[in-house]
Design a protein around this motif. Structure first.
Motif, PDB file in Angstrom:
ATOM      1  N   LEU A   1      54.948  43.037  49.397  1.00 19.13           N
ATOM      2  CA  LEU A   1      53.631  42.703  48.852  1.00 19.13           C
ATOM      3  C   LEU A   1      53.296  41.242  49.148  1.00 19.13           C
ATOM      4  N   TRP A   2      52.291  41.037  49.969  1.00 20.82           N
ATOM      5  CA  TRP A   2      51.830  39.679  50.310  1.00 20.82           C
ATOM      6  C   TRP A   2      50.439  39.476  49.709  1.00 20.82           C
ATOM      7  N   GLY A   3      50.243  38.390  48.995  1.00 19.90           N
ATOM      8  CA  GLY A   3      48.899  38.172  48.453  1.00 19.90           C
ATOM      9  C   GLY A   3      48.753  36.793  47.858  1.00 19.90           C
ATOM     10  N   GLY A   4      48.092  36.733  46.722  1.00 15.86           N
ATOM     11  CA  GLY A   4      47.860  35.462  46.059  1.00 15.86           C
ATOM     12  C   GLY A   4      47.633  35.712  44.584  1.00 15.86           C
ATOM     13  N   ALA A   5      47.637  34.615  43.794  1.00 13.24           N
ATOM     14  CA  ALA A   5      47.573  34.758  42.335  1.00 13.24           C
ATOM     15  C   ALA A   5      46.506  33.862  41.719  1.00 13.24           C
ATOM     16  N   THR A   6      45.915  34.364  40.644  1.00 14.57           N
ATOM     17  CA  THR A   6      44.909  33.618  39.876  1.00 14.57           C
ATOM     18  C   THR A   6      45.075  33.963  38.390  1.00 14.57           C
ATOM     19  N   ALA A   7      44.338  33.255  37.542  1.00 12.02           N
ATOM     20  CA  ALA A   7      44.268  33.627  36.119  1.00 12.02           C
ATOM     21  C   ALA A   7      42.829  33.478  35.680  1.00 12.02           C
TER      22      ALA A   7
ATOM     23  N   PHE B   1      45.753  40.469  52.556  1.00 12.22           N
ATOM     24  CA  PHE B   1      46.435  40.712  51.274  1.00 12.22           C
ATOM     25  C   PHE B   1      46.627  42.211  51.037  1.00 12.22           C
ATOM     26  N   ASN B   2      47.804  42.570  50.535  1.00 13.07           N
ATOM     27  CA  ASN B   2      47.941  43.930  50.003  1.00 13.07           C
ATOM     28  C   ASN B   2      48.240  43.897  48.508  1.00 13.07           C
ATOM     29  N   VAL B   3      48.190  42.688  47.926  1.00 15.16           N
ATOM     30  CA  VAL B   3      48.307  42.550  46.475  1.00 15.16           C
ATOM     31  C   VAL B   3      47.471  41.346  46.042  1.00 15.16           C
ATOM     32  N   PHE B   4      46.883  41.447  44.864  1.00 17.30           N
ATOM     33  CA  PHE B   4      46.124  40.325  44.295  1.00 17.30           C
ATOM     34  C   PHE B   4      46.477  40.235  42.822  1.00 17.30           C
ATOM     35  N   ARG B   5      47.097  39.110  42.452  1.00 15.04           N
ATOM     36  CA  ARG B   5      47.444  38.918  41.034  1.00 15.04           C
ATOM     37  C   ARG B   5      46.265  38.255  40.331  1.00 15.04           C
ATOM     38  N   LEU B   6      45.795  38.895  39.285  1.00 10.56           N
ATOM     39  CA  LEU B   6      44.718  38.332  38.468  1.00 10.56           C
ATOM     40  C   LEU B   6      45.021  38.644  37.012  1.00 10.56           C
ATOM     41  N   SER B   7      44.373  37.945  36.101  1.00  8.75           N
ATOM     42  CA  SER B   7      44.603  38.291  34.698  1.00  8.75           C
ATOM     43  C   SER B   7      43.315  38.797  34.079  1.00  8.75           C
TER      44      SER B   7
ATOM     45  N   SER C   1      35.051  47.383  38.175  1.00 10.96           N
ATOM     46  CA  SER C   1      34.436  47.059  39.476  1.00 10.96           C
ATOM     47  C   SER C   1      35.372  46.191  40.313  1.00 10.96           C
ATOM     48  N   VAL C   2      36.050  45.250  39.660  1.00 16.40           N
ATOM     49  CA  VAL C   2      36.967  44.375  40.406  1.00 16.40           C
ATOM     50  C   VAL C   2      38.099  45.214  41.013  1.00 16.40           C
ATOM     51  N   PHE C   3      38.677  46.096  40.216  1.00 14.61           N
ATOM     52  CA  PHE C   3      39.810  46.891  40.724  1.00 14.61           C
ATOM     53  C   PHE C   3      39.342  47.849  41.826  1.00 14.61           C
TER      54      PHE C   3
ATOM     55  N   LYS D   1      42.477  48.441  50.032  1.00 16.72           N
ATOM     56  CA  LYS D   1      43.904  48.780  49.879  1.00 16.72           C
ATOM     57  C   LYS D   1      44.724  47.604  49.336  1.00 16.72           C
ATOM     58  N   ILE D   2      44.104  46.861  48.439  1.00 12.87           N
ATOM     59  CA  ILE D   2      44.810  45.761  47.777  1.00 12.87           C
ATOM     60  C   ILE D   2      45.263  46.259  46.408  1.00 12.87           C
ATOM     61  N   GLU D   3      46.562  46.111  46.127  1.00 12.93           N
ATOM     62  CA  GLU D   3      47.105  46.489  44.816  1.00 12.93           C
ATOM     63  C   GLU D   3      46.779  45.385  43.820  1.00 12.93           C
TER      64      GLU D   3
END
Ligand code: BG6
Length: 482
Positions: free
Chosen positions: A8-14, A80-86, A111-113, A120-122
């Motif tokens: 899983l390659w991506g990035g993170a936010t909150a 990205f195939n993953v995006f970390r958000l809160s 809507s975001v998900f 195809k981003i988890e």
């Protein structure tokens, strides 16, 4: 051996640092919405009333709320195939203690998900990332009150049912161990404080304060375990992890006193992970509580609850390492939640955080050796000042160097045998710094036109690191050069 297929390659936010829209569509205010902007020399201040003449960076942040389509498209462009958000808890439950959620809040995250899924981003969803409803602090004194467990579990149930088919990866609490380090009282614990309290620094470690912190933490452990159990009942495919502020702490010298101290400090990495992974308090808890002169009130059945909600994977943030020494004269270094003694072998960022890629390999091995669970590095990166050229380009070679060195060490850890499954560097799109409230401290592959005082168009642009990371992802971590 290298990055596994499907890594899983991506990035993170909150949300509180990224989303904005703080009072739109029925959202309530969270503790973060009461923190003013600051700098490295003038700390952020907490105000109980939102004051008109003060600047609160979370209120607009970088406006992901209105720009999520553009932002997710840019992430997809990087591969990205993953995006970390809160999730902003107060977008769903404005006060935190309601039974029923706010439909508009639910619609927003749906809507975001869906937008993520289109590419195809988890989504990797942090359920609580320094976004406790302010009302829970005000009325209940935050997590010191056991009632927060039920409020949190109700919130989780809503998320799990609502997004059952859209989200697979969840994290219960961001940096759950920040409460153990005296910097999480407001943001992580929602523990009441004086108006005008300075973030982080108001957290004196009196016995009374320590008792509150560990009581709050116990409630979070129970809440997390209940959420994990419930999540698995709602969808057995869910992967629910813990998230710990990861610190690598070396003994400053080979003096056995330094070694013992480093070992003791490393327990702040292990304390929360042990509870959430193994489902029980670690062996050193009793002595630790005795030394602090505190005890934690537990209800009958609590220990069983912990056992019944063990996490599926381990995740952590990693920015830096520090040293421990028994010598009080030695210079301290700064950091997000982890502070310690300066290491003469390492360079530091402009904000004084010591850069140590090898420490990441070291820590990955320590953690995997201890837990034998899949691991994700869900935060890492360099906070730096970026300057746009006349043509708008941003040459952030320093960020590329930092990330390249850390990815190389992750690769080494995989060769060592660590089951590393994902990497989401912090602040993939520039966002507000949590420690200082600044915009100037940037982590992103994508630049956002906004300054420390809130001025700017909020326009997004690609930095050099954007194109570099795209190649890294395309090659599954094989191409790390420029
Ligand atoms: C971590 C937090 O401690 O560090 C993030 O989980 C935070 O919320 C990150 O932003 C970087 O810290 P800072 O202070 O540079 O924003």
């Amino acid at each position: 051996m290298s990055f596994p297929k499907g890594f899983l390659w991506g990035g993170a936010t909150a949300a509180n640092q990224f989303e904005g829209g703080w009072n739109i569509d029925g959202k309530g205010d969270s503790v973060s919405d009461h923190l003013t902007g600051g700098t490295v020399t003038s700390p952020r201040v907490f105000t109980n009333i939102i004051q008109e003449n003060m600047y609160y960076p979370s209120h607009e942040a970088v406006d992901f709320f209105h720009r999520y389509k553009e932002d997710i498209a840019l992430m997809a462009e990087m591969g990205f195939n993953v995006f970390r958000l809160s999730i902003n808890w107060t977008r769903l439950f404005p006060n935190g203690d309601e039974d029923k959620p706010n439909q508009k809040g639910l619609d927003f995250y749906r809507s975001v998900f869906e937008e993520c899924r289109k590419y195809k981003i988890e989504p990797l969803v942090t359920i609580s990332h320094y976004e406790l409803p302010y009302h829970l602090m005000e009325k209940y004194n935050g997590w010191t009150n056991r009632k927060c467990i039920d409020f949190f579990v109700n919130y989780c149930k809503t998320l799990f049912v609502e997004y059952r088919d859209l989200v697979k990866y969840w994290l219960t609490f961001n940096e759950i161990n920040s409460l153990t380090m005296g910097v999480g009282d407001i943001l992580a614990g929602g523990i009441k404080c004086e108006d005008g309290a300075v973030q982080g620094l108001n957290a004196s470690s009196t016995q009374e304060q320590l008792a509150k912190r560990y009581q709050a933490l116990h409630h979070q452990f129970i809440a997390s375990a209940k959420a994990v159990k419930l999540g698995h009942e709602i969808n057995p495919q869910f992967q629910i992890g813990c998230m710990v502020a990861g610190g690598c702490i070396y003994p400053y010298t080979c003096n056995p006193d330094d070694a013992l101290l480093a070992q003791k400090d490393m327990r702040m990495n292990y304390f929360c992970g042990d509870v959430q992974v193994r489902g029980e308090y670690p062996y050193f808890t009793q002595r630790m509580f005795e030394e602090y002169g505190i005890s934690v009130t537990m209800e009958e059945g609590d220990l069983e609850i912990l056992k019944s909600g063990k996490v599926d994977f381990y995740s952590f943030s990693y920015y830096m390492s520090t040293c421990a020494t028994a010598d009080k004269e030695i210079l301290k270094t700064s950091g997000n939640v982890i502070m310690g003694v300066k290491n003469p072998h390492l360079e530091s960022s402009d904000w004084g955080w010591q850069i140590d890629p090898k420490g990441l390999r070291y820590l990955l091995n320590e953690l995997y050796g201890r837990y034998q669970l899949p691991i994700m590095v869900v935060e890492n990166g360099l906070g730096a000042v970026d300057t746009a050229e006349a043509d708008g380009s941003i040459h952030d070679g320093y960020r590329i160097d930092y990330l390249r060195a850390h990815i190389e060490q992750m690769k080494e850890a995989i060769k060592d045998g660590v089951d590393l499954i994902g990497f989401t560097p912090w602040g993939c799109i520039d966002l507000v710094s949590v420690s200082t409230g600044e915009m100037k401290k940037r982590y992103g592959f994508i630049y956002v036109d906004k300054d420390n005082d809130g001025n700017g168009t909020l326009d997004r642009s690609r930095k050099d690191s954007f194109y570099w990371y795209k190649k890294v992802i395309e090659s599954n971590g094989e191409v790390l050069g420029n």
